[in-house]
Design an enzyme around this catalytic site. Structure first.
Site, PDB file in Angstrom:
ATOM      1  N   LYS A  13       0.828  -1.211   0.000  1.00 47.57           N
ATOM      2  CA  LYS A  13       0.000   0.000   0.000  1.00 47.57           C
ATOM      3  C   LYS A  13       0.864   1.263   0.000  1.00 47.57           C
ATOM      4  CE  LYS A  13      -1.948  -1.171   3.933  1.00 47.57           C
ATOM      5  NZ  LYS A  13      -1.230  -2.434   4.212  1.00 47.57           N
ATOM      6  N   ARG A  88      -9.735   0.541   8.728  1.00 45.63           N
ATOM      7  CA  ARG A  88      -9.332  -0.809   9.102  1.00 45.63           C
ATOM      8  C   ARG A  88     -10.414  -1.554   9.867  1.00 45.63           C
ATOM      9  NH1 ARG A  88      -3.392   0.372   9.015  1.00 45.63           N
ATOM     10  NH2 ARG A  88      -2.261  -1.553   9.391  1.00 45.63           N
ATOM     11  N   ARG A 172      -0.623  -8.601  13.594  1.00 45.75           N
ATOM     12  CA  ARG A 172      -1.170  -7.631  12.647  1.00 45.75           C
ATOM     13  C   ARG A 172      -1.992  -8.324  11.561  1.00 45.75           C
ATOM     14  NH1 ARG A 172       4.363  -4.856  11.432  1.00 45.75           N
ATOM     15  NH2 ARG A 172       3.261  -3.830   9.741  1.00 45.75           N
TER      16      ARG A 172
END
Ligand code: ADP
Ligand code: ADP
Ligand code: ZN
Length: 215
Positions: A13, A88, A172
């Site tokens: 990203k 997110r 994560r």
């Protein structure tokens, strides 16, 4: 144009956002970068976020949405936004809609970078950036042309993130799977999602994103 780059940690990203910034004069809005700046500056937000980030968990929705709103207010109304690492969670996706419409903006595209999870640990543990300009590099996949010298600014200092270790990456990734991947259907229902093969080499990924933005 306002777009989201969506994908797990290490998907590319930031790399692709930097390229879009250079080619189109868009602005990269990375909540990760904003949070790291807050940690470094020792602001109340930074103090709250530091330990959470070190564990690889998600910082509160209220904090990141406030950061995004402030950044948008600080940029020109006709500058396009690339949301990198935000939203997110479903709550953040909802906030983003409100934040954009309050500013007369709308979301044009969501680019999903599809990657094999097995590749991500190597991508993340090999990642480093120029300490001066922030350009991203990789030990194997994107080394500076001259060892130790930034291609973009000539800087000679580089840094690595404390959370870019194999153990934190697992947390994560789990956070991405549990909280972030489930927001895709919201955007699929609006017909604005483009899926791009994030395992291709960087130039191909850029070309595929450019193609998606033209549709
Ligand atoms: P994200 O912002 O999604 O976490 P990055 O853009 O920082 O990911 O990329 C993670 C690492 O992988 C960086 O070191 C970057 O140089 C490298 N990388 C990015 N895209 C590719 C690609 N298509 N192929 C190989 N390595 C890549
Ligand atoms: P990557 O692209 O490699 O996943 P980021 O730089 O986007 O990493 O994020 C680093 C950390 O900052 C995350 O693990 C999380 O703790 C925090 N963070 C960044 N963006 C958000 C967000 N939108 N919501 C909650 N936490 C975030
Ligand atoms: Zn540099």
């Amino acid at each position: 144009m306002n777009i989201i780059l969506l994908g797990p940690p290490g998907a590319g990203k930031g790399t692709q956002a930097q390229r879009l910034v250079e080619r189109h004069g868009m602005r990269q809005l990375s909540t990760g970068d904003m949070l790291r700046a807050a940690v470094k500056a020792g602001t109340p937000t930074g103090l709250e976020a530091k330990a959470v980030m070190e564990r690889g968990e998600l910082v509160s929705d209220a904090i990141v949405s406030a950061l995004i709103g402030d950044e948008l207010d600080a940029m020109g109304a006709d500058t396009g936004a690339i949301f990198d690492g935000y939203p997110r969670t479903a709550a953040q996706a909802e906030s983003l809609d409100a934040i954009l419409s309050a500013r007369g903006r709308k979301l044009d595209h969501v680019v999903e970078l599809e990657v094999d999870e097995e590749a991500l640990v190597e991508r993340i543990t090999g990642r480093f950036t120029c300490a001066t300009c922030g350009k991203g590099y990789h030990d194997t996949f994107e080394r500076p042309k001259v060892d130790g010298v930034c291609d973009k600014c000539g800087g000679t200092e580089f840094k690595r993130r404390p959370d870019d270790n194999a153990e934190t990456v697992r947390t994560r990734l789990a956070e991405y799977r549990a909280k972030t991947a489930p927001i895709l259907p919201i955007y699929e229902a609006r017909g604005i999602v483009a899926k791009v093969d994030g395992m291709a080499d960087m130039d191909h990924v850029t070309a595929a994103i450019e193609g998606a933005l033209r549709t």
